[in-house]
Structure formats: C-alpha cells, structure tokens
Design an enzyme around this catalytic site. Structure first.
Site, PDB file in Angstrom:
ATOM      1  N   SER A   1      -1.638  -2.741  -3.586  1.00 57.33           N
ATOM      2  CA  SER A   1      -1.023  -1.420  -3.662  1.00 57.33           C
ATOM      3  C   SER A   1      -0.450  -1.215  -5.057  1.00 57.33           C
ATOM      4  O   SER A   1      -0.043  -2.181  -5.720  1.00 57.33           O
ATOM      5  CB  SER A   1       0.103  -1.284  -2.630  1.00 57.33           C
ATOM      6  OG  SER A   1       0.824  -0.071  -2.829  1.00 57.33           O
TER       7      SER A   1
ATOM      8  N   TYR B   1       7.943  -4.601   0.731  1.00 57.29           N
ATOM      9  CA  TYR B   1       6.557  -4.179   0.534  1.00 57.29           C
ATOM     10  C   TYR B   1       6.120  -4.403  -0.908  1.00 57.29           C
ATOM     11  O   TYR B   1       5.036  -4.945  -1.159  1.00 57.29           O
ATOM     12  CB  TYR B   1       6.408  -2.711   0.913  1.00 57.29           C
ATOM     13  CG  TYR B   1       4.978  -2.211   0.905  1.00 57.29           C
ATOM     14  CD1 TYR B   1       4.072  -2.639   1.878  1.00 57.29           C
ATOM     15  CD2 TYR B   1       4.534  -1.318  -0.066  1.00 57.29           C
ATOM     16  CE1 TYR B   1       2.763  -2.188   1.881  1.00 57.29           C
ATOM     17  CE2 TYR B   1       3.222  -0.857  -0.063  1.00 57.29           C
ATOM     18  CZ  TYR B   1       2.348  -1.293   0.909  1.00 57.29           C
ATOM     19  OH  TYR B   1       1.053  -0.840   0.911  1.00 57.29           O
TER      20      TYR B   1
END
Length: 261
Positions: free
Chosen positions: A142, A155
């Site tokens: 990501s 995350y």
C-alpha cells in the site's frame, strides 16, 4: 492452462483480480476466511462466464493461522497443481491509539495478518517454483507503507514491512527464476476503505485497479504504485522532509480507532 492462487478473495481487490484472470482464460484458486460469501460469488461467476468445474476452486483459510493457509495451499497443489502466480492479497486495516492498552492486541492482529500472513501464503509454493525455475509471487502492499499516517500506525507499519519483506524475498529468489512483484495500491474503493473519514485522492474502482495490477504482474514488474498519479505522489512522499510532511498533516482527520462506530 495457467493457474493463479489469490488470498483475500471474498471481496474487493482479490475478487476483482480473480475476475480479470478468469476473463483471460486462467484457472483460479481463490482463498478467504468467509467461505460462504466466496462460494456464493463463485457460483454466480461460474454461470456468468460459463466456467467448467476445473476453472475456479475455492478454499477456506485464515492467513493469520499459519497451519490454515498452508493446508489450503497444499490442497490447491494436490487438486490443481503448482500455481504460476501467487497473490498474497489478504489484509486488514484497523485504526489504533498506542495509548490504549487494548490497541496493542489490534496491532498484533494487523501485523499477523498483513505480514506473517503474506509469508505464510508464499511459503508452500517457493520450493516447487524454485525447482520448476519459474513463478511469480505478488505481495499487495500500500502507499500507506511509504509514510506513517495519524491513527494508521498498525496498517502503515504492516505495509512498510510488506514492502521491505518483498524486496528481500526478490533478492533471495532472483537467481532461481522466481519473480517477486510488489504492488502498492493507492485508494481503492473496497470494504477496507469505505469507512475512511479523510479525503482519498485518485480513488479508483477495484476493477480498474485489478486490470492494471494484472498487467504489471505479466510484465514481471518488481514494484509498482497504482494508479500512476498516486505513484508520483508516492515518490514525493519519499523525499518530503519531516518538517514539511508534519505541517501538511497538521489538523487532518486521523484514521478512526477500531472500536469507533
């Protein structure tokens, strides 16, 4: 007929990539925790694309459970053969506050799913791919792994680890003919992002992302941010001084905690 093995297949990116591969004539092994949702989608897709029983198989597994995902991989190899492409896509995103004791357990869950789960997904296939001298291992990272974002510590940390892990693995496997590709999505419209409370520039559909990602995998690209405008932003983020980065984020909404409604 070529075979792709995809985790996180019950929705979002995983399902969209499976659709692209099926449309291109591949066989697909799709893995998810929610086997009921996966089975329903598979039945619908088989009708839509007139698929034979050998084209699409589903396996229930949780990548947090190493034994579970390894068992699913072994079952795939026994039933369908050694995949040409393995896509470790399963992941979770939970907002955390390190000041809260309970959030340490949430952070562990995110790291176990997004990092250890990826390694456990790749593990059962590496020796076979090395012996064959070919194969592609694809890690879905990501843009959030490039710089830390408020409330997003778990995350961001997990995706930064994914980027470094895949880079290390690429170096280890390069001489064997096994390709390792890292794909870093920007903002993709999936159940993972729908609760975000902050702006999501260059938001794209899972279908549009999947088409670009499959092309990158076919080319053997080592690292790619998708979409391209976000790739430019990612390069700028890498070189942005901390003082400037901190000013940009000052006053911006943070990722909501996992327990927030």
């Amino acid at each position: 007929m070529r075979l792709v093995f995809i985790t996180g297949g019950s929705s979002g990116i995983g399902q969209a990539m499976a659709t692209v591969y099926l449309q291109q004539g591949w066989r697909v092994a799709l893995v998810a925790r929610r086997l009921d949702a996966l089975t329903a989608w598979t039945a619908d897709m088989s009708v839509q694309l007139a698929l034979g029983p050998d084209r699409l198989q589903v396996y229930g597994a949780d990548v947090q459970d190493v034994d579970s995902i390894i068992a699913a991989a072994d079952q795939c190899i026994a039933q369908m053969g050694l995949p040409d492409v393995v896509i470790a896509n399963a992941g979770i995103s939970q907002g955390v506050d390190t000041a809260e004791r309970e959030d340490l357990a949430v952070m562990r869950q995110v790291m176990d799913t997004n990092v250890l789960g990826m390694a456990a997904t790749f593990h059962p296939f590496i020796r076979g791919m090395q012996a064959r001298g070919s194969g592609s291992l694809v890690g879905i990272a990501s843009v959030a792994g490039i710089r830390g974002l408020p409330g997003h510590a778990a995350y961001c940390a997990s995706k930064a680890a994914v980027i470094s892990y895949c880079e290390s693995l690429r170096g280890e496997l390069r001489a064997s003919g096994v390709c390792v590709t890292t794909i870093a999505p920007g903002y993709v419209a999936t159940p993972l992002t729908e609760r975000n409370r902050y702006p999501m520039p260059f938001l794209m559909s899972a279908e549009a992302f999947a088409k670009q990602a499959v092309r990158c995998i076919a080319r053997g690209t080592s690292y790619q941010v998708i979409p391209r405008p976000m790739a430019v932003v990612a390069k700028l983020l890498r070189i942005l001084p901390n003082a400037v980065f901190d000013r940009v984020l000052k006053g911006q909404p943070r990722k909501h905690r996992h327990s927030d409604n």
